[in-house]
Write an enzyme that holds these catalytic residues in place. Structure first.
Site, PDB file in Angstrom:
ATOM      1  N   ALA A 114       0.958  -1.182  -0.071  1.00 47.51           N
ATOM      2  CA  ALA A 114       0.136   0.021  -0.190  1.00 47.51           C
ATOM      3  C   ALA A 114       0.986   1.157   0.093  1.00 47.51           C
ATOM      4  CB  ALA A 114      -0.908   0.081   1.364  1.00 47.51           C
ATOM      5  N   LYS A 115       0.430   2.313  -0.154  1.00 50.61           N
ATOM      6  CA  LYS A 115       0.985   3.660  -0.344  1.00 50.61           C
ATOM      7  C   LYS A 115      -0.023   4.731  -0.025  1.00 50.61           C
ATOM      8  CE  LYS A 115       5.251   4.830  -0.650  1.00 50.61           C
ATOM      9  NZ  LYS A 115       6.421   3.785  -0.218  1.00 50.61           N
TER      10      LYS A 115
END
Ligand code: GLU
Length: 430
Positions: A114-115
């Site tokens: 994720a980011k």
């Protein structure tokens, strides 16, 4: 170089998503990835865009846009940093989330990718404003993050203080009996607030280690080798610190403000002291001269460490590069066209998903300690980190030789095959 104009910003973000997709396609083609699994991995699972207000010091309210993209969680909870930068947008978050999936899979961690972050220039805000912005962003993310769901960490322009604010805000939304169960909702916390010894230096130490492993493999010594670093934040500084200790020489640095050079060596600790006292800028450091940003990547040196933003090494500057090794401290610093040029010139690239994976490995150790109520000593953390990175490095080198591919392709192959195996064994619901 950190770019400013709208046009350049656009190129930067489009390039990152385009690059990660091309890197993925290349490896997927080579291994003949199952087409159904390919369809899944080509897209992100969830994308959250939040608009939230925060009060400024002058009493006015500003509305900010924050992002969290969750690419894949087939191997475990989503994991990846939050960055505060004007270039943060949905495509940047998508690209960076995908890189996290490959990074955690390659490292053999029980995580997905994720980011996210906030589109802002943190230089324009006071510390108190950044705290309110961070807390309000955390509140807006709500239960879309969580210690067993999605675990943020520091990235560009965020640090252990940012993580402490997130932790405190997230915990405050839970009932008292639930609070201490949530310590591992973020990693990269200050040691006094549930953080792990060594997480601060884990990324830079990992970059250094991969360079050391590479040098051992090629039978070269790092002593007196000249290296240059783009970005003098957490990753750039710690990498330079460990390389200098090994006898290598930092000869040039570039940051968001400009570039400096000293062929006889720039003292790393002195530069850190100077930049801390100079609002984070290296410009004006007395033991070096200022040079034009455009000269930076073409400087005469052995090793280049991009440790800032994506798409910095491009087809424009790649032909001028004289170094024989590029160690990617940043995520996505080399675009696909530049990589073709570099590989043809015989320059090795330690790819980001291997080179900077010490950070997320350090995060995993912090998460494990929080989850198990343990506290590990610094030397224990560093030894474990070295062992894990060595395993990844050897795997990448072996795959590169066996399949006759470059290091990035090898790293992607290992990561994608691990995900493919998980999907094949588990099947697709329902
Ligand atoms: N932001 C870092 C990265 O890009 C660390 C992520 C983490 O520790 O979760 O790998």
């Amino acid at each position: 170089m950190v770019t400013n104009t709208q046009k350049q910003k656009k190129a930067l973000k489009q390039g990152m998503l385009d690059n990660v997709m091309r890197q993925f396609d290349n490896a997927a083609d080579i291994i003949g990835l199952n087409p159904n699994i390919r369809k899944i991995l080509e897209v992100t699972n969830n994308e959250l865009v939040v608009h939230f207000p925060a009060r400024m010091d002058n009493g006015e309210v500003e509305v900010f846009t924050g992002y969290r993209v969750q690419h894949n969680n087939s191997l475990g909870p989503y994991k990846g940093g939050l960055r505060y930068h004007p270039t943060v947008d949905i495509d940047a978050a998508r690209a960076l989330a995908m890189w996290m999936t490959w990074k955690t899979a390659l490292a053999g961690l029980p995580y997905g990718g994720a980011k996210g972050g906030i589109q802002l220039d943190p230089k324009k805000y006071s510390l108190a404003e950044l705290e309110r912005i961070t807390r309000r962003f955390t509140y807006a993310l709500g239960d879309n993050i969580g210690p067993e769901l999605d675990i943020p960490a520091p990235d560009v322009n965020t640090n252990s203080q940012t993580m402490a604010w997130i932790l405190d805000t997230y915990m405050s939304t839970k009932s008292p009996s639930e609070r201490s169960k949530n310590m591992h909702v973020v990693t990269g916390k200050p040691v006094g607030a549930g953080g792990s010894e060594g997480r601060d230096r884990a990324t830079g130490y990992g970059v250094f280690l991969t360079i050391k492993f590479w040098a051992e493999k090629k039978n070269v010594t790092l002593k007196d080798k000249k290296f240059i670093v783009q970005g003098f934040g957490n990753v750039g500084y710690w990498t330079a610190h460990f390389l200098e200790k090994e006898g290598a020489k930092l000869t040039a640095v570039q940051d968001a403000y400009g570039s400096i050079i000293n062929e006889n060596g720039i003292p790393v600790e002195k530069l850190l002291e100077y930049s801390q006292a100079n609002k984070g800028s290296i410009l004006g450091f007395s033991a070096a001269q200022s040079i034009d940003n455009s000269e930076f990547f073409g400087l005469d040196c052995d090793i280049i460490i991009p440790a800032a933003l994506g798409n910095q090494i491009t087809s424009i500057n790649a032909p001028r590069i004289k170094a024989y090794l590029i160690a990617e401290g940043a995520n996505g610093p080399t675009d696909v066209e530049a990589e073709e040029v570099l590989l043809k010139k015989g320059i090795d690239i330690i790819p980001d998903i291997l080179c900077n994976s010490g950070g997320v490995i350090g995060s995993y150790f912090e998460w494990l300690q929080n989850r198990n109520g343990e506290i590990w000593q610094l030397d224990e953390v560093m030894q474990k980190l070295e062992k894990k990175l060595k395993e990844s490095f050897v795997k990448v080198m072996n795959t590169s030789t066996d399949r006759n591919v470059d290091m990035r392709t090898a790293a992607f192959i290992i990561a994608i095959e691990r995900l493919e195996e998980a999907y094949v064994q588990r099947g697709i619901f329902p």
